[in-house]
Design an enzyme around this catalytic site. Structure first.
Site, PDB file in Angstrom:
ATOM      1  CE  LYS A  11      -3.968  -2.025   2.458  1.00  0.00           C
ATOM      2  NZ  LYS A  11      -4.781  -1.856   3.689  1.00  0.00           N
ATOM      3  CE1 TYR A  51      -9.435  -2.753   1.081  1.00  0.00           C
ATOM      4  CE2 TYR A  51      -8.747  -0.577   0.331  1.00  0.00           C
ATOM      5  CZ  TYR A  51      -8.445  -1.810   0.905  1.00  0.00           C
ATOM      6  OH  TYR A  51      -7.152  -2.084   1.315  1.00  0.00           O
ATOM      7  CG  ASN A 114      -3.380  -2.036   7.183  1.00  0.00           C
ATOM      8  OD1 ASN A 114      -3.251  -1.695   6.000  1.00  0.00           O
ATOM      9  ND2 ASN A 114      -4.442  -2.675   7.624  1.00  0.00           N
ATOM     10  CG  HIS A 117      -5.396  -6.195   0.105  1.00  0.00           C
ATOM     11  ND1 HIS A 117      -6.599  -6.235   0.768  1.00  0.00           N
ATOM     12  CD2 HIS A 117      -5.485  -7.109  -0.900  1.00  0.00           C
ATOM     13  CE1 HIS A 117      -7.389  -7.127   0.173  1.00  0.00           C
ATOM     14  NE2 HIS A 117      -6.726  -7.667  -0.842  1.00  0.00           N
ATOM     15  CD  GLU A 128      -8.903  -9.379  -3.007  1.00  0.00           C
ATOM     16  OE1 GLU A 128      -7.780  -9.737  -2.607  1.00  0.00           O
ATOM     17  OE2 GLU A 128      -9.758  -8.868  -2.266  1.00  0.00           O
TER      18      GLU A 128
HETATM   19  N1  UDP Z   1      -9.548   0.007   7.518  1.00  0.00           N
HETATM   20  C1  UDP Z   1      -9.646   1.245   8.151  1.00  0.00           C
HETATM   21  N2  UDP Z   1     -10.338   1.346   9.330  1.00  0.00           N
HETATM   22  C2  UDP Z   1     -10.946   0.265   9.908  1.00  0.00           C
HETATM   23  C3  UDP Z   1     -10.860  -0.984   9.267  1.00  0.00           C
HETATM   24  C4  UDP Z   1     -10.161  -1.091   8.075  1.00  0.00           C
HETATM   25  O1  UDP Z   1      -9.119   2.232   7.650  1.00  0.00           O
HETATM   26  O2  UDP Z   1     -11.561   0.423  10.979  1.00  0.00           O
HETATM   27  C5  UDP Z   1      -8.785  -0.126   6.265  1.00  0.00           C
HETATM   28  C6  UDP Z   1      -7.421  -0.792   6.488  1.00  0.00           C
HETATM   29  O3  UDP Z   1      -6.479  -0.177   5.603  1.00  0.00           O
HETATM   30  C7  UDP Z   1      -7.715  -2.230   6.079  1.00  0.00           C
HETATM   31  C8  UDP Z   1      -8.687  -2.012   4.920  1.00  0.00           C
HETATM   32  O4  UDP Z   1      -9.493  -0.916   5.345  1.00  0.00           O
HETATM   33  O5  UDP Z   1      -6.551  -2.945   5.709  1.00  0.00           O
HETATM   34  C9  UDP Z   1      -9.542  -3.210   4.586  1.00  0.00           C
HETATM   35  O6  UDP Z   1     -10.225  -3.621   5.744  1.00  0.00           O
HETATM   36  P1  UDP Z   1     -10.424  -5.172   6.066  1.00  0.00           P
HETATM   37  O7  UDP Z   1     -11.417  -5.258   7.180  1.00  0.00           O
HETATM   38  O8  UDP Z   1     -10.724  -5.918   4.810  1.00  0.00           O
HETATM   39  O9  UDP Z   1      -8.996  -5.571   6.680  1.00  0.00           O
HETATM   40  P2  UDP Z   1      -7.779  -6.440   6.085  1.00  0.00           P
HETATM   41  O10 UDP Z   1      -8.373  -7.593   5.293  1.00  0.00           O
HETATM   42  O11 UDP Z   1      -6.934  -5.509   5.240  1.00  0.00           O
HETATM   43  O12 UDP Z   1      -7.022  -6.907   7.300  1.00  0.00           O
HETATM   44 MG    MG Z   2      -9.818  -7.481   3.801  1.00  0.00          MG
END
Ligand code: UDP
Ligand code: MG
Length: 155
Positions: A11, A51, A114, A117, A128
């Site tokens: 990212k 997303y 973070n 992805h 994806e």
């Molecule tokens: N995210 C965020 N706030 C939140 C939860 C998620 O900004 O409270 C962002 C974060 O960058 C995350 C992405 O949205 O990696 C996708 O969320 P997901 O729940 O799919 O988490 P992941 O699969 O990336 O762990």
């Molecule tokens: Mg996710």
């Protein structure tokens, strides 16, 4: 057990901090195979698709702004049970509680910013990989580069 190809995105926060190589290095050292790499900048359309499950969340506009802020690097990564292996290496969404040793636990401090992805299931990995590599992959996951890291009964 089966050979899977999963999608990883380095990212914009990790790109900005010079961590593209560090992220790739971790997967290569583990013995997973990089089948494709592509750099691009997210558009609103691609973000809404990628997303879609988060489009109604209050943080979505902030997430979109951050994801469009710099280059993203897409990786197609292959190995036996690669989806689960990669998710475990990535760690939990909140980098502050992610285990040390994971990518997020070592390289990030934010929930949103973070670092990476990773696809969360074999079904989303198929979708994806096709989304970010619409022309397909020019290297097959059955290559020796993938298979030589396993005993034959694991394949
Ligand atoms: N995210 C965020 N706030 C939140 C939860 C998620 O900004 O409270 C962002 C974060 O960058 C995350 C992405 O949205 O990696 C996708 O969320 P997901 O729940 O799919 O988490 P992941 O699969 O990336 O762990
Ligand atoms: Mg996710």
């Amino acid at each position: 057990m089966s050979i899977e190809t999963t999608l990883v995105l380095v990212k914009p926060d990790a790109v900005a901090r010079g961590l593209i190589g560090e992220v790739i290095r971790r997967f290569e050292r583990r013995g997973l195979a990089v089948l494709a790499i592509k750099g691009f900048v997210f558009t609103d359309e691609l973000l809404r698709e990628h997303y879609a499950h988060l489009a109604d969340r209050p943080f979505f506009p902030r997430l979109a702004e951050y994801m469009k802020s710099d280059l993203t690097v897409a990786l197609a990564i292959a190995g036996v049970d690669a989806v689960q292996v990669v998710r475990t290496m990535v760690g939990e969404t909140n980098s502050r509680t992610a285990q040390p040793g994971t990518i997020r636990g070592d390289l990030a401090v934010s929930v949103q910013r973070n670092a990476v992805h990773a696809s969360d299931s074999p079904e989303s990995a198929l979708l994806e990989v096709a989304r970010f590599f619409p022309d397909g992959l020019s290297v097959s996951p059955d290559t020796a580069r993938v298979c030589d890291n396993y005993a034959t009964d694991e394949l």
